[in-house]
Write a protein that holds these residues in place. Sequence first.
Motif, PDB file in Angstrom:
ATOM      1  N   THR A  75     -19.154 -15.220 -45.613  1.00 42.13           N
ATOM      2  CA  THR A  75     -20.103 -15.690 -46.628  1.00 42.13           C
ATOM      3  C   THR A  75     -21.494 -15.132 -46.376  1.00 42.13           C
ATOM      4  N   PHE A  76     -21.892 -15.106 -45.102  1.00 43.76           N
ATOM      5  CA  PHE A  76     -23.194 -14.527 -44.765  1.00 43.76           C
ATOM      6  C   PHE A  76     -23.267 -13.070 -45.198  1.00 43.76           C
ATOM      7  N   THR A  77     -22.234 -12.283 -44.883  1.00 42.62           N
ATOM      8  CA  THR A  77     -22.234 -10.858 -45.220  1.00 42.62           C
ATOM      9  C   THR A  77     -22.342 -10.657 -46.727  1.00 42.62           C
ATOM     10  N   TRP A  78     -21.581 -11.438 -47.474  1.00 41.71           N
ATOM     11  CA  TRP A  78     -21.613 -11.371 -48.942  1.00 41.71           C
ATOM     12  C   TRP A  78     -23.009 -11.710 -49.472  1.00 41.71           C
ATOM     13  N   ASP A  79     -23.564 -12.808 -48.989  1.00 42.79           N
ATOM     14  CA  ASP A  79     -24.895 -13.226 -49.450  1.00 42.79           C
ATOM     15  C   ASP A  79     -25.964 -12.212 -49.057  1.00 42.79           C
ATOM     16  N   TYR A  80     -25.812 -11.610 -47.879  1.00 48.85           N
ATOM     17  CA  TYR A  80     -26.801 -10.624 -47.433  1.00 48.85           C
ATOM     18  C   TYR A  80     -26.798  -9.418 -48.363  1.00 48.85           C
ATOM     19  N   TYR A  81     -25.621  -8.944 -48.731  1.00 45.40           N
ATOM     20  CA  TYR A  81     -25.539  -7.815 -49.661  1.00 45.40           C
ATOM     21  C   TYR A  81     -26.210  -8.158 -50.994  1.00 45.40           C
ATOM     22  N   LEU A  82     -25.980  -9.378 -51.471  1.00 44.16           N
ATOM     23  CA  LEU A  82     -26.562  -9.780 -52.750  1.00 44.16           C
ATOM     24  C   LEU A  82     -28.086  -9.847 -52.684  1.00 44.16           C
ATOM     25  N   LYS A  83     -28.610 -10.360 -51.578  1.00 46.47           N
ATOM     26  CA  LYS A  83     -30.053 -10.535 -51.446  1.00 46.47           C
ATOM     27  C   LYS A  83     -30.763  -9.253 -51.016  1.00 46.47           C
TER      28      LYS A  83
ATOM     29  N   ASP B  85     -32.351  -6.036 -39.011  1.00 50.59           N
ATOM     30  CA  ASP B  85     -32.485  -7.255 -39.810  1.00 50.59           C
ATOM     31  C   ASP B  85     -31.146  -7.964 -39.981  1.00 50.59           C
ATOM     32  N   ILE B  86     -30.106  -7.224 -40.348  1.00 50.18           N
ATOM     33  CA  ILE B  86     -28.815  -7.880 -40.588  1.00 50.18           C
ATOM     34  C   ILE B  86     -28.189  -8.366 -39.287  1.00 50.18           C
ATOM     35  N   ARG B  87     -28.307  -7.601 -38.208  1.00 53.71           N
ATOM     36  CA  ARG B  87     -27.718  -8.034 -36.942  1.00 53.71           C
ATOM     37  C   ARG B  87     -28.482  -9.228 -36.356  1.00 53.71           C
ATOM     38  N   THR B  88     -29.796  -9.256 -36.532  1.00 55.21           N
ATOM     39  CA  THR B  88     -30.587 -10.394 -36.058  1.00 55.21           C
ATOM     40  C   THR B  88     -30.211 -11.658 -36.818  1.00 55.21           C
ATOM     41  N   ALA B  89     -30.042 -11.519 -38.128  1.00 51.20           N
ATOM     42  CA  ALA B  89     -29.649 -12.669 -38.947  1.00 51.20           C
ATOM     43  C   ALA B  89     -28.253 -13.153 -38.571  1.00 51.20           C
ATOM     44  N   GLU B  90     -27.349 -12.221 -38.280  1.00 46.25           N
ATOM     45  CA  GLU B  90     -25.995 -12.599 -37.853  1.00 46.25           C
ATOM     46  C   GLU B  90     -26.027 -13.383 -36.552  1.00 46.25           C
ATOM     47  N   ALA B  91     -26.866 -12.946 -35.620  1.00 42.54           N
ATOM     48  CA  ALA B  91     -26.938 -13.612 -34.318  1.00 42.54           C
ATOM     49  C   ALA B  91     -27.363 -15.070 -34.461  1.00 42.54           C
ATOM     50  N   LYS B  92     -28.175 -15.353 -35.477  1.00 49.24           N
ATOM     51  CA  LYS B  92     -28.657 -16.716 -35.688  1.00 49.24           C
ATOM     52  C   LYS B  92     -27.574 -17.645 -36.238  1.00 49.24           C
ATOM     53  N   LEU B  93     -26.435 -17.086 -36.628  1.00 44.87           N
ATOM     54  CA  LEU B  93     -25.344 -17.918 -37.142  1.00 44.87           C
ATOM     55  C   LEU B  93     -24.663 -18.715 -36.027  1.00 44.87           C
TER      56      LEU B  93
ATOM     57  N   LEU C  96     -31.356   2.685 -30.348  1.00 47.96           N
ATOM     58  CA  LEU C  96     -31.471   1.322 -30.865  1.00 47.96           C
ATOM     59  C   LEU C  96     -30.236   0.938 -31.664  1.00 47.96           C
ATOM     60  N   PHE C  97     -29.736   1.859 -32.468  1.00 51.05           N
ATOM     61  CA  PHE C  97     -28.552   1.567 -33.273  1.00 51.05           C
ATOM     62  C   PHE C  97     -27.369   1.217 -32.374  1.00 51.05           C
ATOM     63  N   THR C  98     -27.207   1.964 -31.293  1.00 52.39           N
ATOM     64  CA  THR C  98     -26.129   1.678 -30.345  1.00 52.39           C
ATOM     65  C   THR C  98     -26.316   0.306 -29.712  1.00 52.39           C
ATOM     66  N   GLN C  99     -27.543  -0.016 -29.322  1.00 51.71           N
ATOM     67  CA  GLN C  99     -27.830  -1.306 -28.703  1.00 51.71           C
ATOM     68  C   GLN C  99     -27.547  -2.464 -29.662  1.00 51.71           C
ATOM     69  N   LEU C 100     -27.865  -2.264 -30.934  1.00 55.91           N
ATOM     70  CA  LEU C 100     -27.666  -3.324 -31.922  1.00 55.91           C
ATOM     71  C   LEU C 100     -26.200  -3.719 -32.052  1.00 55.91           C
ATOM     72  N   HIS C 101     -25.310  -2.764 -31.807  1.00 53.00           N
ATOM     73  CA  HIS C 101     -23.893  -3.027 -32.030  1.00 53.00           C
ATOM     74  C   HIS C 101     -23.105  -3.226 -30.741  1.00 53.00           C
ATOM     75  N   THR C 102     -23.805  -3.169 -29.609  1.00 57.63           N
ATOM     76  CA  THR C 102     -23.150  -3.461 -28.340  1.00 57.63           C
ATOM     77  C   THR C 102     -22.760  -4.941 -28.310  1.00 57.63           C
ATOM     78  N   GLY C 103     -21.501  -5.210 -28.083  1.00 63.95           N
ATOM     79  CA  GLY C 103     -21.038  -6.592 -28.027  1.00 63.95           C
ATOM     80  C   GLY C 103     -20.654  -7.184 -29.363  1.00 63.95           C
ATOM     81  N   PHE C 104     -20.893  -6.438 -30.452  1.00 62.33           N
ATOM     82  CA  PHE C 104     -20.597  -6.999 -31.770  1.00 62.33           C
ATOM     83  C   PHE C 104     -19.093  -7.168 -31.967  1.00 62.33           C
ATOM     84  N   VAL C 105     -18.325  -6.138 -31.612  1.00 62.16           N
ATOM     85  CA  VAL C 105     -16.865  -6.240 -31.735  1.00 62.16           C
ATOM     86  C   VAL C 105     -16.344  -7.337 -30.814  1.00 62.16           C
ATOM     87  N   GLY C 106     -16.968  -7.468 -29.642  1.00 62.07           N
ATOM     88  CA  GLY C 106     -16.564  -8.515 -28.714  1.00 62.07           C
ATOM     89  C   GLY C 106     -16.739  -9.901 -29.294  1.00 62.07           C
TER      90      GLY C 106
END
Length: 226
Positions: free
Chosen positions: A110-118, A86-94, A142-152
Amino acid sequence: MPDVAAPENNTKLDAPARQQKRHRNPEKTQAMILAAAKKVFARVGLGGARIEAIAEEAGVNKRMIYEYFESKDQLFLRVLEAAWTDIRTAEAKLNLDSLPPVDAIRTLLTFTWDYYLKNPEFISLVNSENLHRARHIKESELFTQLHTGFVGMVERILNRGVASGDFRPGVDPRQLHLTLAAIGFYYLNNRFTGEVIFGFDFTSKEALKARLEFNIETIMGILRPV
């Protein structure tokens, strides 16, 4: 002759019938179980959670949970995977790659902060998995796939910022994202003890606004050219 009551068309199903009807829709049933499990795991952690409590929360019987999930640990893993998806999908939409570098960092923070609050359950689930030394997500492809390319993605923002003169060179993208996430996570995760120590309401509108502004200024201070 006495009146004969007409048969009712809106007769409610009894509990077994309702469960049987849900059972005919496996995707909906699994979604209900996962939603209930998320609430229970977030409330009492993996160790404190009981399948009976999850079944009651979901409105199904215990046997039905085991038809879809082999064990409580597997159910917990599925909840974790859904939370991070959910959080990685929402991040991708940014669409951070399309934003100027300064705006991209501000947007991500700001997204990360708001996500924690909600989604306070997310913080609780992460805490619970850390108590178990991440043994569930270590086994998740799946967890590995979700974070592939995130640091990039973070690295690309930094490189663009260096090229534009907005950021200093040499910032590690992994360290940056750890700090970006932690600066909000720690505040909210420790709000109850923090309120006792510092003597103010951590989640008042004014406090949350001030904290977000402080977080943004702190991260930008790390990135500004010397």
